[in-house]
Structures are given as structure tokens and as C-alpha cells.
Design a protein around this motif. Structure first.
Motif, short mmCIF file in Angstrom:
data_model
loop_
_atom_site.label_atom_id
_atom_site.label_comp_id
_atom_site.label_asym_id
_atom_site.label_seq_id
_atom_site.Cartn_x
_atom_site.Cartn_y
_atom_site.Cartn_z
N SER A 365 -51.91 3.77 70.56
CA SER A 365 -51.29 2.99 69.50
C SER A 365 -51.26 1.51 69.86
N ARG A 366 -50.88 1.19 71.09
CA ARG A 366 -50.83 -0.20 71.51
C ARG A 366 -52.22 -0.82 71.54
N THR A 369 -53.10 -1.65 67.97
CA THR A 369 -52.25 -2.73 67.47
C THR A 369 -52.64 -4.08 68.05
N THR A 374 -59.57 -0.40 65.12
CA THR A 374 -59.26 0.78 64.32
C THR A 374 -60.33 1.87 64.47
N GLU A 452 -48.93 5.84 61.77
CA GLU A 452 -49.50 4.54 61.45
C GLU A 452 -51.02 4.58 61.55
#
Length: 643
Positions: A365-366, A369, A374, A452
Motif C-alpha cells: 500500500s505504501r 501511495t 498502480t 483502496e
């Protein structure tokens, strides 16, 4: 980078010089390592330590090159240092050291014998198991210089004794091949071949381990240094090196240039950050299967939990996102039944952590982000959703979402599944069965992170959001204590004879694990300055939070003694510098200042493992550093949160 430089008052005093250690990694998991004064205090110290199939399966080769200067007067001055089982320290070359410095991550010594000054520099060839040791006449002369090569060939965790066979030595031009494993090369080689018996390692004795070994005196190199600037270089390298290495001064120069490039790529904001960026470089290694992370030097290999906690600091803060992407893909391939593999230092692949997989969700996730990558999120999303599904359905060691409240439970007889996993005689010191606070904070964070990523990929995330919301609601209801902080574990198995016959209890010992409930990007708790005040008062030290408050039963303030004593104290009050990361994040989220949190750790960079951060420290003042002098997550978390 910060200046790390010592004069004769540190270099020439045995305890001071022997308690500060330097490390030069090879990028493969091997290294050269020793002390400022040149005294080997650990079985792990050596000038050529070669990695095996895994970073943890290292072998010690060239142990030391002991200099001796032959002056025109005929005097012979020995500059090495060894401690013996008799208690003698002989020779005592550190008493002639006028300086030591660590520049661009490379150690440099200067010995003064009257008007003669001899300098030594040491470097490893980046990406290869090769060390160069360069000696230079700085002033005075002419002098003759001898270098006595002490050798072995053994596992780093053991020792070799003189009652066994001698080391095999095959002569080659300019040196010898030892045990068909590594080669020594330099000028004026004169083979010898006998044992130095009874070498003593004071740090192993302090750790309750066998402190003695015998070393094989393979021979000596010799050359005359006529005028300032003349050098004598010795190279040692693993025999599987395809090409003979370049000359020693070239190895030093190329290593210095590379280290400067590593620092520049991290774009450090100040000298401390530059030092930490280079320290981080030591832990990122290339193995036969791809990039990996050494958890700590000198004795740890790769551990998935440590790797994922360290991920953002080691890869995203240092300009290594592409390499990190490769690592995350490699680790994702080890997933089984929703769990990430944990490669033990024995080389076995095991699935035995409850939090390692959740830290992996966080790392992915990090990565997305911070980098906007992506594509990686899309590629790994099926595996990440499978992790969530496996935890909901239940997997190994009783790891499963409790259908009654949506929190994640874990536990099995004899298992220690959280990062507080120390054992004494096979029995977990802090088993923490039930619903640990940081595990559930990571669960909440992980589910939200995957949701997310699903939305970024255009997928339906409604089920993930429901799972997340239910867990957050239960977390906020179950974990707060009347004392003003969070329970460490809820629904823990009750003691053997509980009052009232209860089968479960909630553990309210003041520990730092709850910090993740405020620090993570999708933390389940809102910022709470009052709760953090309790944690700071009970846990915070100059080197980071303690693992248990001194006011709690079972607190142990000294991480000392033999293996059982150390493991008993490991998570019962010992300081863990890596926890400064969650602590600083939580404090920032509460709107409180953080700048003064790092002062002690910044000073620590020149106290123990030079230019790096230790694994642990004593829980009571003066909070002396313990454990590995060079620890990945300690460096990574300090580097991550200083900005």
C-alpha cells in the motif's frame, strides 16, 4: 554525513576502542567488520566474511592482517591487537593509534610511531566477496611493513579449534588459496602455517556463549615503504569470483565513489539523513533469488516481518523503488494459505508469524501511495484479496477473524506469532494469544489499504469496506482501558486459576504495541494526546520506547547475560529503537512536536555500530546499546520519520 572521528583518547583506551564497531558490507550479505581499536571482540568479526546460499549462512575467512613496522633502527613495532584466554591483550597496537575515522562509510586508521605514520583503509568490492586492505606511509620512512594473515574457514556462529585438521593452503602467485574457498594476494608473501591458540572474544563471553577459538597463521606479506605515499595492499576474495579484482587502491576509490552515489540518490536533507541513507544501504542485498533485506549484522539473515517493517525506509526513502518493486513481487510469490513465508536464519522457509503478512499489505500500500505505481497494485491485488479472504476464513495457528466482532485472533499451543516472539527453553516469554492490539491495528490498516487498491483498479470494494468498518467499531469498543491507554491483548487466555472461573481476560500492561493504533495510515483510533502522554511517560527513552513500562510487573531493565537471560528480558522492558517510527507518527497525528524525539538516536550513531542504529538497548539508564550493532528496522524507521 556526520563526522565520525576519534583521537588517541578513544582509540588508545581498550574499552572505548573495543566497544565501537564498524561494518563494511559487500552487497551480498557478506561483510568486513571489527572495532575501532582492531581488537576482535566477537566470533563474527573478520576482514572477509563470505555469504552462502542465504545471507545468514555466512563463513568467516580472513580474520585479520596484523601490521608490524620494522624501523631503520632495527626495532619491530607490532600494530595488531588480540585478546587471549590467559587474559592478556597482546599486541596492543591500539595504544599507538592517533586517529580513527569513518569517511564515506569506510574505516581509516592512523598509527604513529615517532615520526612514522602508517595509515590503513579498508573497502569491499561492491557486489562481490572481495576485500582490499590498503596501507600507506603518511610520514617518515623508509620502513618495512609486515602483515601477518590470520585465517579460518568456519560458520560465523561457531569456532574452529587447533585440535582439528590444519587449514588447506594451496600456493598461487603472490599468495595462497585457503580451503579452496578464498584467495589471499599481495607483495612479499611468505607462507607459514601453524595455529595461534586461545584467542578470546569478550563480547561472546558477555553473551554467555563460547568465547574461544584458534586461528591459523597462514603467512605474511612484506614490502618496503620508501617515501610518503607508498602503499602495501592485500586483497582477499572468494574463489568463485570470476575475475581477479583490481588493485587495492582502486577498490577503495570505487567503493568510496559508490557510497557517495548511494547518499546522493537518497537526496538527504541533512548530514544525519545522509548517514542513515548509507546505513540503510548495508541491509539491501542481492541474492540468487533477487533483492532481499538482511535484518541485522552480524548474525541475522532475512526475516519477512523485519523486511516489511523496514520497507518504506530502506527502499522508498532512498530512491530504490524499482528494486523494492522487485522485492515485493518476490515475497508475494511465497504466500501460502494467506500467509507470507518467514525465512528463518537456518534457511528453512516457515509460516509462523501473524503480523508479517499484515506488514506486507502495508508495504504494498505504501509503495503504491508513495510512487503512484498502480501497475504493481493491480498485479498484486488478487494475491492481497486472497490474504484477506484467508484471514476471514481462518488459516494456520488459529489466525482467523472472530465472526462475533470482526477482530483478528491468533494463538496455538507453544506458538509466539507476534514480533514479541522470544522463547526460553522453547517456551514463549510473551505468547500474546488472543487479539493483540498491533495485530488488529495492522488488520484494520491492511483491509483499508487493499480496499483502496481495489478502487484504484476499478474493482468493487464494498465487502472490504464493511469488513474494515466492523473491525474499527469493535477495536474502538474493546481496546481502551480505564487507565487511559489501550489493552495489549484482548480475549487472552486466562491464567491457570482465574478468579471467578473466567476463561479469558484483557491484558492492560503498558506496552508500545498500541502505538500502531494511532500511527498507521488507516489507523483505527483518532489522535489522542492524553493517551500518548501516558505512553511517553512510561515508555520513552533517548533510544526509543521500552517494550514494557518499569511500573509493570515483570519489567527487566537490563538486556544482559546468557541466551536465557537475554531472551527473558528481550520484550520485558528492553528498548527497541525501531519503535521510534510508530511513536513519532502517532505524536505527529496528535499535533504534538517531534523534533526532540530523535536527539538521542542521532547521538547514538557514533556510539556503538558506527553510522548505524542498534537492535536494542537496556531499559534502564544509561540505556546502553545491546543486540546487533547494525539493525535494519532501527535504521529504516528513524530514516523514515525524521522528515
Amino acid at each position: 554525513m556526520i563526522e565520525i572521528r576519534y583521537g588517541s583518547q578513544v582509540c588508545g583506551e581498550l574499552t572505548s576502542a573495543a566497544s565501537r564497531e564498524w561494518l563494511v558490507p559487500d552487497g551480498l550479505g557478506g561483510y568486513a567488520m571489527g572495532t575501532v581499536g582492531g581488537l576482535r571482540t566477537r566470533r563474527y568479526h573478520g576482514l572477509l566474511v563470505v555469504p552462502g546460499e542465504t545471507p545468514a549462512s555466512r563463513k568467516v575467512g580472513l580474520v585479520s592482517l596484523d601490521p608490524a613496522v620494522l624501523l631503520p633502527s632495527g626495532a619491530r613495532v607490532r600494530l595488531g591487537a588480540h585478546e587471549w584466554v590467559s587474559g592478556d591483550v597482546d599486541p596492543r597496537g591500539f595504544e599507538l593509534l592517533e586517529r580513527f575515522d569513518l569517511t564515506d562509510g569506510l574505516p581509516r586508521w592512523g598509527w604513529r610511531i615517532g615520526d612514522v605514520v602508517i595509515e590503513r583503509e579498508l573497502a569491499m568490492l561492491p557486489g562481490r566477496s572481495c576485500v582490499a586492505v590498503v596501507h600507506r606511509l603518511v610520514s617518515g620512512g623508509p620502513v618495512e611493513l609486515e602483515l601477518a594473515a590470520a585465517c579460518t574457514w568456519r560458520d560465523t556462529h561457531g569456532e574452529r579449534r587447533g585440535d582439528g585438521p590444519p587449514l588447506r593452503m594451496d600456493p598461487v602467485d603472490g599468495g595462497a588459496v585457503i580451503e579452496e574457498a578464498y584467495r589471499l594476494s599481495g607483495p612479499g608473501w611468505s607462507p607459514q602455517g601453524h595455529w595461534w591458540r586461545g584467542v578470546y572474544h569478550r563480547e561472546e563471553a558477555a553473551r554467555g556463549l563460547h568465547p574461544e577459538e584458534d586461528l591459523w597463521y597462514a603467512g605474511q606479506f612484506r614490502d618496503t615503504l620508501h617515501r610518503p605515499g607508498d602503499t602495501l595492499s592485500v586483497l582477499a576474495w572468494a574463489t568463485d569470483l570470476e575475475q581477479e579484482p583490481p588493485p587495492g587502491p582502486q577498490v577503495v576509490a570505487s567503493a568510496r565513489q559508490r557510497n557517495r552515489q548511494v547518499v546522493a540518490a537518497a537526496r538527504p536533507a541533512d548530514a544525519v539523513e545522509a548517514t542513515l541513507a548509507l546505513a540503510a544501504d548495508a541491509f539491501v542485498v542481492r541474492t540468487a533469488t533477487g533483492p532481499d533485506v538482511v535484518a541485522g549484522y552480524p548474525w541475522f539473515g532475512a526475516w519477512s516481518r523485519d523486511t516489511m517493517i523496514s520497507y518504506e525506509g530502506l527502499f522508498l526513502r532512498t530512491g530504490r523503488a524499482d528494486l523494492g518493486r522487485e522485492l515485493l513481487r518476490s515475497y508475494a510469490a511465497t504466500l501460502s494459505e494467506g500467509m507470507l513465508a518467514n525465512t528463518a536464519d537456518t534457511g528453512r522457509v516457515e509460516y509462523n508469524t501473524v503480523d508479517g503478512t499484515l506488514w506486507f499489505l502495508h508495504a504494498v500500500s505504501r509503495h503504491v501511495t508513495v510512487t503512484g505505481d498502480t501497475d504493481l497494485g493491480d498485479d498484486l491485488l488478487p494475491a492481497l484479496r486472497a490474504v484477506i479472504d484467508a484471514h476471514v476464513a481462518g488459516t494456520r495457528y488459529g489466525i482467523a477473524v472472530d465472526p462475533t466482532d470482526g477482530l483478528l485472533a491468533c494463538g496455538a499451543p507453544g506458538a509466539a506469532l507476534t514480533w514479541m516472539d522470544a522463547r526460553v527453553y522453547g517456551v514463549p516469554v510473551t505468547p500474546r494469544h488472543g487479539k493483540p492490539v498491533e495485530v488488529n491495528a495492522l488488520w484494520v490498516n491492511g483491509v483499508a489499504g487493499v480496499a483502496e487498491l481495489a478502487e484504484l483498479a476499478g474493482q468493487d470494494a464494498e465487502g472490504l469496506h464493511r469488513l474494515h468498518e466492523r473491525a474499527v467499531e469493535a477495536f474502538r469498543k474493546r481496546f481502551p482501558t480505564p487507565a487511559g491507554w489501550l489493552h495489549d491483548v484482548v480475549d487472552a487466555p486466562a491464567p491457570a486459576y482465574p478468579l471467578g472461573g473466567a476463561t479469558h481476560h484483557d491484558d492492560d500492561l503498558l506496552r508500545p504495541n498500541q502505538l500502531l493504533a494511532w500511527s498507521l495510515p488507516f489507523a483505527p483510533m483518532e489522535p489522542d494526546a492524553e493517551a500518548l502522554g501516558h505512553l511517553g511517560a512510561g515508555l520513552l527513552t533517548p533510544l526509543g520506547p521500552r517494550s514494557l513500562s518499569p511500573d509493570c510487573p515483570g519489567f527487566l531493565g537490563r538486556h544482559r547475560g546468557g541466551p536465557a537471560e537475554r531472551d527473558t528480558a528481550y520484550h520485558q522492558g528492553t528498548v527497541w529503537p525501531w519503535l521510534i517510527g510508530p511513536y513519532a507518527d502517532a505524536v505527529r497525528r496528535a499535533g504534538l512536536p517531534v523534533d526532540d524525539l530523535f536527539t538521542g538516536l542521532e547521538a547514538h550513531l557514533s556510539e556503538y555500530g558506527l553510522g548505524s542504529v542498534s537492535e536494542t538497548a537496556d531499559g534502564t539508564a544509561p540505556h546502553t546499546a545491546t543486540g546487533c550493532p547494525f539493525q535494519a528496522w532501527s535504521v529504516a524507521e528513524l530514516l523514515r520519520v525524521r522528515r
